[in-house]
Design an enzyme around this catalytic site. Structure first.
Site, PDB file in Angstrom:
ATOM      1  CG  HIS A  19      -0.447  -0.294   2.466  1.00  8.30           C
ATOM      2  ND1 HIS A  19       0.486   0.733   3.125  1.00  8.30           N
ATOM      3  CD2 HIS A  19      -0.478  -0.995   3.628  1.00  8.30           C
ATOM      4  CE1 HIS A  19       0.733   0.508   4.212  1.00  8.30           C
ATOM      5  NE2 HIS A  19       0.253  -0.530   4.664  1.00  8.30           N
ATOM      6  CG  HIS A  22       4.172  -1.656   2.268  1.00  3.69           C
ATOM      7  ND1 HIS A  22       2.963  -1.906   2.121  1.00  3.69           N
ATOM      8  CD2 HIS A  22       4.454  -2.108   3.443  1.00  3.69           C
ATOM      9  CE1 HIS A  22       2.529  -2.754   3.006  1.00  3.69           C
ATOM     10  NE2 HIS A  22       3.568  -2.828   4.093  1.00  3.69           N
ATOM     11  CB  CYS A 127      -0.340  -8.355  18.897  1.00  3.61           C
ATOM     12  SG  CYS A 127      -1.130  -7.698  17.421  1.00  3.61           S
ATOM     13  CB  CYS A 130       2.507  -6.420  16.544  1.00  4.71           C
ATOM     14  SG  CYS A 130       1.496  -5.229  17.006  1.00  4.71           S
ATOM     15  CB  CYS A 145      -2.880  -5.373  19.836  1.00  8.11           C
ATOM     16  SG  CYS A 145      -1.830  -4.652  18.841  1.00  8.11           S
ATOM     17  CG  HIS A 148      -2.586  -4.702  14.420  1.00  7.33           C
ATOM     18  ND1 HIS A 148      -1.324  -4.900  15.161  1.00  7.33           N
ATOM     19  CD2 HIS A 148      -2.191  -4.357  13.188  1.00  7.33           C
ATOM     20  CE1 HIS A 148      -0.545  -4.771  14.257  1.00  7.33           C
ATOM     21  NE2 HIS A 148      -0.891  -4.593  13.169  1.00  7.33           N
ATOM     22  CE  LYS A 295       1.237   2.537  10.410  1.00  6.72           C
ATOM     23  NZ  LYS A 295       1.524   1.105  10.673  1.00  6.72           N
ATOM     24  CE  LYS A 298       1.233  -5.075   5.422  1.00  9.91           C
ATOM     25  NZ  LYS A 298       2.311  -5.996   5.358  1.00  9.91           N
TER      26      LYS A 298
HETATM   27  O1  ME8 Z   1       6.799  -4.498  10.306  1.00  6.99           O
HETATM   28  N1  ME8 Z   1       3.067   5.318   6.762  1.00  6.99           N
HETATM   29  O2  ME8 Z   1       6.414  -5.242   7.890  1.00  6.99           O
HETATM   30  P1  ME8 Z   1       5.340  -4.321   7.456  1.00  6.99           P
HETATM   31  C1  ME8 Z   1       4.441   5.272   6.386  1.00  6.99           C
HETATM   32  N2  ME8 Z   1       8.017  -7.215   8.278  1.00  6.99           N
HETATM   33  N3  ME8 Z   1       4.965   4.047   6.143  1.00  6.99           N
HETATM   34  C2  ME8 Z   1       4.201   2.934   6.427  1.00  6.99           C
HETATM   35  C3  ME8 Z   1       3.054   2.850   6.702  1.00  6.99           C
HETATM   36  C4  ME8 Z   1       2.381   4.233   6.595  1.00  6.99           C
HETATM   37  N4  ME8 Z   1       0.763   4.354   7.101  1.00  6.99           N
HETATM   38  N5  ME8 Z   1       2.481   1.807   6.772  1.00  6.99           N
HETATM   39  C5  ME8 Z   1       3.525   1.086   6.827  1.00  6.99           C
HETATM   40  C6  ME8 Z   1       6.837  -4.929   8.935  1.00  6.99           C
HETATM   41  N6  ME8 Z   1       4.753   1.454   6.403  1.00  6.99           N
HETATM   42  C7  ME8 Z   1       8.128  -5.954   9.354  1.00  6.99           C
HETATM   43  C8  ME8 Z   1       9.417  -5.427   9.107  1.00  6.99           C
HETATM   44  S1  ME8 Z   1      12.187  -5.361   9.040  1.00  6.99           S
HETATM   45  C9  ME8 Z   1      13.471  -6.272   9.472  1.00  6.99           C
HETATM   46  C10 ME8 Z   1      10.641  -6.196   9.324  1.00  6.99           C
HETATM   47  C11 ME8 Z   1       6.190   1.197   5.983  1.00  6.99           C
HETATM   48  O3  ME8 Z   1       4.747  -4.824   6.076  1.00  6.99           O
HETATM   49  C12 ME8 Z   1       7.109   1.815   7.161  1.00  6.99           C
HETATM   50  O4  ME8 Z   1       8.283   1.546   6.658  1.00  6.99           O
HETATM   51  O5  ME8 Z   1       4.267  -4.087   8.365  1.00  6.99           O
HETATM   52  C13 ME8 Z   1       6.825   0.720   8.159  1.00  6.99           C
HETATM   53  O6  ME8 Z   1       7.819   0.421   9.006  1.00  6.99           O
HETATM   54  C14 ME8 Z   1       6.848  -0.739   7.269  1.00  6.99           C
HETATM   55  O7  ME8 Z   1       5.947  -0.251   6.172  1.00  6.99           O
HETATM   56  C15 ME8 Z   1       6.074  -2.035   7.918  1.00  6.99           C
HETATM   57  O8  ME8 Z   1       5.712  -2.860   6.996  1.00  6.99           O
END
Ligand code: ME8
Length: 674
Positions: A19, A22, A127, A130, A145, A148, A295, A298
């Site tokens: 989204h 990311h 959770c 998370c 949580c 979430h 925020k 997903k």
């Molecule tokens: O946390 N605004 O993966 P994830 C800005 N797999 N950035 C955002 C955002 C938002 N609303 N939503 C997501 C994980 N992001 C783990 C990470 S790393 C070793 C493991 C971005 O798929 C932001 O960079 O939930 C956030 O930290 C990341 O997506 C979380 O992606």
């Protein structure tokens, strides 16, 4: 040449399709990588996917697939999105690759050899969304949580633990000795405040599901998904000792969202210290994109904004530019389609598009479309000198801002040049010079100068708008300069090149087109204000845009009238925009030289905020620690006496604080106040 630069994004969970959040992190990382490459720095850019863990296993089960088959499918959505957004990563790591699994096992063994891994039993709250453990005090009312808003599960199982508690002092010492290690400063303060509250050992293996990397020597356990995931930054370089590791690890910079800073700033460095490995150079935690204050995530499908659709409709550069220009890196930003369209029209279509359009048209008209030579002696005079000085200053500022993770400020500087170049064209008035044959040299100099300005703008902005910068350079007749960086004013564009006019670089989005786009982007049930998001059901494919557009009336026609409020009153919707929450004071200290101010660190349910509050005359710092207060959490941050304040505590009194807001019984930090 400067030291190598190694930039990483988080590896994203494959529980759902990408989204806007990311896309944001990945675009920022891509722009920074492109900038460093253009400056001649040896650069490497890594992104990838996080494919293990209970969450992925559960999603795959629901779809009736093996977890790996599910991951294989979703990973393609990430790859395709990065392609659509012109992301030029050097490597893409998946945690299910053998090259990664081997290094995770090695890091585990190193931690065990250091005496930091021991077997015990874990009992607590987890959770799955998370993939994190919680204590009761950290949860929202009803054992939900805090991120979430879903019920956590109680787990009780044999588990290996990591002696995180050993690393509190070494981490504090490292942060103290390396002030740039955690950025921005407010996030560093947050981590320091958290570390000072003490660290507990953490559970690093699970036995109640199978989808993960087996613990070395005890395959009944799978390694905790965060230990697995964080190691990707090293495994993608081939692991400790590998040539890529030796070359790039010292220049490592992890870019991530503030949601996962604790994992990166506490767990990961502690793991590395335990494994006898050096720490990354920088961690930069950026803010969140929200949609109507929620925020983008997903777990909240209503907040989905599809970056692929926006890039398809506006071109990837428009989206990239908007995301990087609109909000300073590190601060939260509320996304709206109207602001996106506004930026495209004003900065891209008007300012940059116009500059290119006018300069190419005049080059054709006055010098037959061939780049004339500059007259260096004129650069020291009048408007020419002013533009020359400004261009050199803008270049230096752009470098400073990109180096300091401030792409929005870099773009602000670059647009200063774009606007100045547009003004220069007006002041230098080539149409007047062209009437006087004795001023031919001046005319040629002016044309060279504005073409040079367009070239500089293209080179400086290329990290953010690579595709259109490439087109611009081609139209100026210098395609070989793609990926370069300007150095001396009026010396970059060779005389004699042929310029070519093409379609507008960024077409203006007129009202009809706006209505058409909004109708396509907004879900039918959204009430259709321009903050609405298109909903995408993952991982099924999105509906063809054209069908969506013809099925629905235009967004402006759908908008329901807002109920009017009597004079002097506000409608409920305005009140609902205030994000009031319970916050607990973690630390409080005086700010030197400011008699009335205290700097506080507040716990906000899984997140810490720094606030500057005018409480010093009414309360001593010690009297505040541990108190719960009412806190306005979505107030835009501001700097007070050089310290960033991220919200506001409510208190009674007008000029003077008379009493602090309080609650008559204990509720967890982060609880909403209505
Ligand atoms: O946390 N605004 O993966 P994830 C800005 N797999 N950035 C955002 C955002 C938002 N609303 N939503 C997501 C994980 N992001 C783990 C990470 S790393 C070793 C493991 C971005 O798929 C932001 O960079 O939930 C956030 O930290 C990341 O997506 C979380 O992606």
């Amino acid at each position: 040449m400067s030291a190598p630069f190694y930039i990483t994004t988080p590896i994203y969970y494959v529980n759902d399709v990408p989204h806007l959040g990311h896309a944001y992190t990945t675009i920022v990382a891509d722009a920074l990588a492109r900038y460093h490459r253009a400056r001649g720095t040896d650069t490497r850019f890594l992104t990838g996917t996080d494919e293990h863990g209970q969450k992925i296993e559960e999603v795959a089960q629901k779809r009736g697939l093996e977890p790996k088959a599910h991951a294989d499918e979703v990973v393609e959505r990430f790859r395709a999105t990065w392609q659509n957004l012109d992301i030029a990563h050097d490597d893409f790591i998946r945690t299910t690759e053998p090259r990664h699994e081997a290094v995770v096992a090695e890091v585990w063994r190193r931690m065990a050899a250091a005496g930091d891994v021991y077997l015990g039993e874990y009992e607590g709250l987890y959770c799955v969304s998370c993939e994190a453990f919680y204590t009761e005090g950290q949860l929202d009312a009803g054992e939900l949580c805090p991120t979430h808003k879903r019920a956590v599960t109680r787990v009780k199982e044999p588990s290996y633990f990591f002696r995180l508690s050993r690393y509190q002092e070494p981490l504090l010492a490292h942060i103290d000795a390396n002030p740039d290690f955690i950025q921005p400063e407010s996030r560093r303060n947050e981590i320091v405040a958290f570390l000072r509250t003490g660290l507990r050992d953490i559970s690093i293996s699970r036995t109640t599901f199978r989808w993960g990397i087996p613990a070395p020597g005890d395959p009944a356990h799978v390694i905790y998904v965060w230990v697995d995931a964080l190691t990707n930054y090293v495994s993608a370089l081939g692991g400790p000792g590998a040539p890529l590791y030796e070359r790039y690890w010292p220049g490592a910079c992890h870019l991530l969202g503030k949601d996962i800073l604790r994992f990166h700033a506490v767990y990961w460095p502690a793991m590395l210290l335990s494994a006898g490995l050096p720490l990354p150079r920088t961690l930069f935690a950026h803010g969140w994109w929200t949609l109507r204050g929620e925020k983008i995530s997903k777990s909240l499908p209503a907040t989905r904004v599809d970056p692929n659709q926006l890039a398809a409709d506006l071109g990837p550069d428009a989206l990239r530019y908007f995301l990087l220009r609109e909000v300073p890196l590190g601060v939260d930003g509320d996304f709206s389609y109207e602001s996106l369209i506004g930026r495209v029209n004003s900065d891209l279509a008007n300012d940059l598009g116009n500059l290119l359009h006018r300069t190419l048209a005049m080059t054709d008209k006055y010098v037959g479309g061939i780049v004339p030579a500059a007259a260096p002696e004129l650069d020291a005079t009048g408007a020419h000198a002013e533009l020359a000085a400004l261009a050199e200053r803008v270049r230096a500022e752009t470098e400073r801002h990109f180096d300091a993770f401030a792409p929005s400020r870099a773009l602000e500087s670059i647009w200063e040049l774009v606007r100045a170049a547009n003004r220069y064209v007006d002041v230098a008035a080539p149409w007047t010079l062209a009437k006087d044959p004795t001023r031919r040299r001046e005319l040629e100099h002016v044309i060279h100068t504005f073409l040079e300005a367009a070239l500089w703008a293209a080179l400086l902005a290329a990290p953010v708008i690579p595709r259109k910068a490439g087109v611009l350079l081609e139209q100026l007749g210098v395609p070989e300069l793609v990926g370069g960086w300007p150095s001396r004013w009026n010396c970059e564009l060779p005389a004699g090149r042929t310029t070519t006019r093409g379609a507008p670089l960024f077409p203006r989005i007129d009202e009809d087109r706006q209505a058409e786009l909004l109708a396509r982007w907004l879900p039918p049930e959204s009430g259709a204000d321009a903050g609405g998001a298109r909903q995408t059901d993952a991982p099924a494919t999105t509906k063809p845009a054209a069908t969506a557009a013809t099925e629905r009336p235009t967004a402006t026609k759908q908008k329901p009238p807002a109920p009017a409020a009597p004079p002097g009153m506000i409608p409920y919707d305005d009140f609902a925009r205030l994000d009031l929450r319970v916050a607990r004071v973690l630390t409080a200290e005086r700010i030197p030289g400011a008699d009335k101010l205290l700097r506080l660190a507040l716990e906000l349910g899984g997140e810490t905020r720094q606030v500057v509050a005018g409480l010093a005359e009414a309360y001593s710092p010690e009297a505040l620690i541990g108190r719960s207060v009412i806190f306005l959490a979505n107030l835009a941050p501001r700097r007070i006496r050089g310290v960033e304040s991220q919200g506001m505590i409510l208190a009674a009194g007008e000029d003077q604080v008379l009493a602090l807001s309080a609650l008559d019984r204990d509720v967890p930090p982060g609880t909403k106040v209505r």
